[in-house]
Design an enzyme around this catalytic site. Structure first.
Site, PDB file in Angstrom:
ATOM      1  CG  HIS A 168      -3.334  -6.819  10.126  1.00  0.00           C
ATOM      2  ND1 HIS A 168      -2.118  -6.504   9.568  1.00  0.00           N
ATOM      3  CD2 HIS A 168      -3.945  -5.638  10.387  1.00  0.00           C
ATOM      4  CE1 HIS A 168      -2.003  -5.188   9.487  1.00  0.00           C
ATOM      5  NE2 HIS A 168      -3.098  -4.635   9.975  1.00  0.00           N
ATOM      6  CB  CYS A 216      -2.885  -4.665   6.102  1.00  0.00           C
ATOM      7  SG  CYS A 216      -2.532  -3.010   6.691  1.00  0.00           S
ATOM      8  CD  GLU A 259      -1.707  -0.539   3.476  1.00  0.00           C
ATOM      9  OE1 GLU A 259      -2.493   0.413   3.612  1.00  0.00           O
ATOM     10  OE2 GLU A 259      -1.800  -1.578   4.142  1.00  0.00           O
TER      11      GLU A 259
HETATM   12  N1  CAA Z   1       0.517   2.546  30.515  1.00  0.00           N
HETATM   13  C1  CAA Z   1      -0.171   1.496  30.012  1.00  0.00           C
HETATM   14  N2  CAA Z   1      -1.108   1.632  29.028  1.00  0.00           N
HETATM   15  C2  CAA Z   1      -1.345   2.878  28.558  1.00  0.00           C
HETATM   16  C3  CAA Z   1      -0.663   4.010  29.037  1.00  0.00           C
HETATM   17  C4  CAA Z   1       0.309   3.815  30.071  1.00  0.00           C
HETATM   18  N3  CAA Z   1       0.994   4.820  30.562  1.00  0.00           N
HETATM   19  N4  CAA Z   1      -1.125   5.094  28.351  1.00  0.00           N
HETATM   20  C5  CAA Z   1      -2.046   4.648  27.468  1.00  0.00           C
HETATM   21  N5  CAA Z   1      -2.184   3.317  27.586  1.00  0.00           N
HETATM   22  C6  CAA Z   1      -3.047   2.439  26.816  1.00  0.00           C
HETATM   23  C7  CAA Z   1      -4.444   2.980  26.566  1.00  0.00           C
HETATM   24  O1  CAA Z   1      -5.327   2.676  27.628  1.00  0.00           O
HETATM   25  C8  CAA Z   1      -4.793   2.229  25.280  1.00  0.00           C
HETATM   26  O2  CAA Z   1      -5.165   0.900  25.574  1.00  0.00           O
HETATM   27  P1  CAA Z   1      -6.674   0.395  25.343  1.00  0.00           P
HETATM   28  O3  CAA Z   1      -6.973   0.635  23.872  1.00  0.00           O
HETATM   29  O4  CAA Z   1      -6.641  -1.038  25.673  1.00  0.00           O
HETATM   30  O5  CAA Z   1      -7.519   1.249  26.212  1.00  0.00           O
HETATM   31  C9  CAA Z   1      -3.468   2.150  24.529  1.00  0.00           C
HETATM   32  O6  CAA Z   1      -2.459   2.359  25.516  1.00  0.00           O
HETATM   33  C10 CAA Z   1      -3.293   3.197  23.440  1.00  0.00           C
HETATM   34  O7  CAA Z   1      -3.530   4.463  24.015  1.00  0.00           O
HETATM   35  P2  CAA Z   1      -4.489   5.501  23.254  1.00  0.00           P
HETATM   36  O8  CAA Z   1      -5.740   4.821  22.804  1.00  0.00           O
HETATM   37  O9  CAA Z   1      -4.614   6.716  24.097  1.00  0.00           O
HETATM   38  O10 CAA Z   1      -3.559   5.805  22.004  1.00  0.00           O
HETATM   39  P3  CAA Z   1      -3.804   6.796  20.813  1.00  0.00           P
HETATM   40  O11 CAA Z   1      -5.208   7.253  20.751  1.00  0.00           O
HETATM   41  O12 CAA Z   1      -2.737   7.811  20.818  1.00  0.00           O
HETATM   42  O13 CAA Z   1      -3.526   5.824  19.554  1.00  0.00           O
HETATM   43  C11 CAA Z   1      -4.454   4.352  17.944  1.00  0.00           C
HETATM   44  C12 CAA Z   1      -4.063   4.529  19.403  1.00  0.00           C
HETATM   45  C13 CAA Z   1      -5.696   5.202  17.642  1.00  0.00           C
HETATM   46  C14 CAA Z   1      -4.766   2.893  17.677  1.00  0.00           C
HETATM   47  C15 CAA Z   1      -3.284   4.851  17.050  1.00  0.00           C
HETATM   48  O14 CAA Z   1      -2.115   4.140  17.315  1.00  0.00           O
HETATM   49  C16 CAA Z   1      -3.580   4.770  15.570  1.00  0.00           C
HETATM   50  O15 CAA Z   1      -4.287   5.600  15.000  1.00  0.00           O
HETATM   51  N6  CAA Z   1      -2.994   3.762  14.872  1.00  0.00           N
HETATM   52  C17 CAA Z   1      -3.137   3.614  13.446  1.00  0.00           C
HETATM   53  C18 CAA Z   1      -4.404   2.901  13.078  1.00  0.00           C
HETATM   54  C19 CAA Z   1      -4.361   1.460  13.486  1.00  0.00           C
HETATM   55  O16 CAA Z   1      -3.320   0.841  13.620  1.00  0.00           O
HETATM   56  N7  CAA Z   1      -5.555   0.852  13.658  1.00  0.00           N
HETATM   57  C20 CAA Z   1      -5.650  -0.540  13.969  1.00  0.00           C
HETATM   58  C21 CAA Z   1      -6.829  -1.180  13.255  1.00  0.00           C
HETATM   59  S1  CAA Z   1      -6.757  -0.778  11.500  1.00  0.00           S
HETATM   60  C22 CAA Z   1      -5.588  -1.853  10.851  1.00  0.00           C
HETATM   61  O17 CAA Z   1      -5.257  -2.824  11.455  1.00  0.00           O
HETATM   62  C23 CAA Z   1      -5.011  -1.522   9.509  1.00  0.00           C
HETATM   63  C24 CAA Z   1      -3.621  -1.050   9.666  1.00  0.00           C
HETATM   64  O18 CAA Z   1      -2.689  -1.824   9.656  1.00  0.00           O
HETATM   65  C25 CAA Z   1      -3.409   0.399   9.852  1.00  0.00           C
END
Ligand code: CAA
Length: 446
Positions: A246, A122, A85
């Site tokens: 994945h 993916c 991609e």
């Molecule tokens: N200690 C332990 N855990 C902590 C922590 C700390 N100090 N601070 C935060 N966390 C935890 C949170 O609770 C959260 O866990 P849960 O989801 O279990 O509640 C985790 O860490 C992540 O924290 P946030 O949700 O606050 O993180 P974020 O909002 O900054 O980002 C995300 C998370 C939205 C997934 C981001 O990484 C993102 O946008 N990623 C890209 C999209 C993606 O990968 N999506 C996955 C599905 S799509 C897919 O699979 C296709 C692909 O390849 C992209």
């Protein structure tokens, strides 16, 4: 049609040669608690490409090592399918560039190999495996093998929440009859819907609705599992030695595995064993109100995650598939194939005897589609997977400072004019070598 065994004979993994440490380097620069990355997302480091690396060099380097290891030449290969991609050309497929690279180091050429490029986020790596499988099962391969390469530079805009999940690398797989590693199942299930969770409408870096993408992944994976069961029969937690998913980040798989286990354990002795500790799974028919049912299910699921029964199953079946991903990040099309390799590698190192056992493989692509099939581990699996030197390669990466990371990110940004020196010295590999007269990218073996 004969029922010949067709599957993955061998694989190779090529990582970008740079490494960003998320706890030591990224978290402090972002003023974040390292636990967000190491515990929450489950990631310790990401792989990055140096300035002379891209999807072609990484794919060609993985493919060359694979062919060399198996003593193959271009005449043995009837198809080259590339899944990516991160493509930079809307017409000429990346497979032609990779074949061109390989032809620099072989006396023969790939003029009689069918080449293409697959796109569906993916999941296209798995779709390319399907194409190769179908080609061989249809008897159109003339005894030749297929080369499938999943290659990506999974970079996000700086400041995007996805930035911490970045990665870059390629997985090359040889698909053949009588494979040494795994035989693919004909049975497969799909969960597919028009979704807007992650997309790149003619842009380099993705537009992402991160929170929604997590929900879409889970919903499509559930649909795919039900569809798979409709052809393969009900599943049971003991049916599978490993379950590679994945893995955009290991925390995503932690969520998916819990829901998957809850589904496959229903009406089995696992549910009976758990009943004393956390009760039986709530059933929809026992509730008048859907909200009350969902609350009860969510309470049960939280309790399930804390039980030894679930934790033991997860530690043996899912945890090993995440080991490599924790240190390389998301490789998009290669991610589920890295998970398979990781699980098998950990199992081989632990001395598990898995010949004849099954993997349940869950692929996902945004946009969105999930696919589930099973694979049967072949007698030659342990030698085939031990030949991977991926852990050494991950260990040998150059460790980036945050300033270097920003420079390298800029160097790969198509919108920016940069002149950045390489941080590493390539040796015995393909490198990007500048632009040709029609705007094509050129490559050289050094
Ligand atoms: N200690 C332990 N855990 C902590 C922590 C700390 N100090 N601070 C935060 N966390 C935890 C949170 O609770 C959260 O866990 P849960 O989801 O279990 O509640 C985790 O860490 C992540 O924290 P946030 O949700 O606050 O993180 P974020 O909002 O900054 O980002 C995300 C998370 C939205 C997934 C981001 O990484 C993102 O946008 N990623 C890209 C999209 C993606 O990968 N999506 C996955 C599905 S799509 C897919 O699979 C296709 C692909 O390849 C992209």
């Amino acid at each position: 049609m004969s029922e010949k065994a067709v599957g993955i004979d061998a694989m190779e993994i090529h990582t970008g040669t740079l490494r960003l440490d998320l706890a030591e380097t990224y978290a402090p620069a972002k003023d974040d608690d390292p636990g967000k990355y190491t515990k929450g997302l489950g990631l310790f480091a990401s792989s990055f490409p140096d300035v002379y690396e891209d999807i072609v060099t990484m794919g060609a380097n993985a493919a060359r090592r694979l062919l060399e290891r198996r003593g193959l030449t271009p005449a043995d290969i009837g198809r080259i399918d590339v899944a990516t991609e991160s493509s930079f050309d809307n017409s000429k497929p990346v497979s032609t560039y990779i074949a061109g690279c390989l032809e620099q180091v072989y006396d023969e050429d790939f003029h009689h190999a069918n080449k293409g490029e697959r796109k569906f986020a993916c999941i296209s790596g798995t779709q390319s495996l399907d194409d190769a499988y179908n080609w061989i099962r249809a008897g159109r391969n003339r005894g030749r093998k297929a080369l499938v390469v999943a290659t990506d530079t999974a970079l996000y805009e700086r400041g995007d929440p996805g930035e911490a999940t970045q990665g870059a690398g390629a997985v090359a797989m040889l698909i053949s009859e009588d494979p040494d590693l795994v035989e693919l199942s004909t049975a497969q299930g799909y969960g597919s819907a028009d979704e807007t969770d992650f997309l790149k409408p003619n842009q380099q870096f993705p537009s992402v609705d991160g929170k929604r993408s997590v929900q879409v992944y889970l919903a499509r994976m559930r649909e795919a599992l039900m569809d798979y069961e409709s052809v393969a029969g009900d599943t049971h937690p003991d049916d599978f030695a490993l379950v590679p998913f994945h893995t955009p980040f290991p925390g995503m798989v932690r969520k998916a595995a819990l829901l998957g286990f809850r589904h496959v354990a229903r009406d089995t002795e696992y549910e009976d064993r758990l009943a004393e500790e956390i009760g039986r799974q709530p059933r929809r028919e026992a509730f008048d109100d859907v909200g009350a049912f969902q609350d009860a299910l969510s309470e049960y699921t939280d309790a399930l995650a804390e039980t030894d029964v679930y934790r033991d199953w997860y530690a043996e079946t899912v945890e090993p598939t995440l080991e490599l991903s924790r240190y390389c990040g998301n490789w998009y099309t290669g991610s589920v194939h890295v998970a398979r390799a990781s699980g098998l590698l950990e199992a081989a190192e632990a001395g598990r005897d898995l010949a004849g056992a099954r993997l349940l493989v869950g692929s996902y692509g945004s946009g969105a589609q999930a696919e589930i099939h099973h694979e049967t581990i072949q007698p030659g699996w342990a030698d085939s997977i031990r030949a991977l030197a991926v852990k050494d390669r991950l260990r040998d990466r150059y460790d980036l400072s945050f300033e270097e990371y920003e420079r390298i990110h800029d160097a790969h940004n198509h919108e920016k004019e940069t002149d950045v020196d390489a941080l590493t010295t390539p040796d015995g590999e393909f490198v990007f070598d500048g632009w040709g007269r029609m705007g094509e990218r050129k490559y050289r073996y050094v």
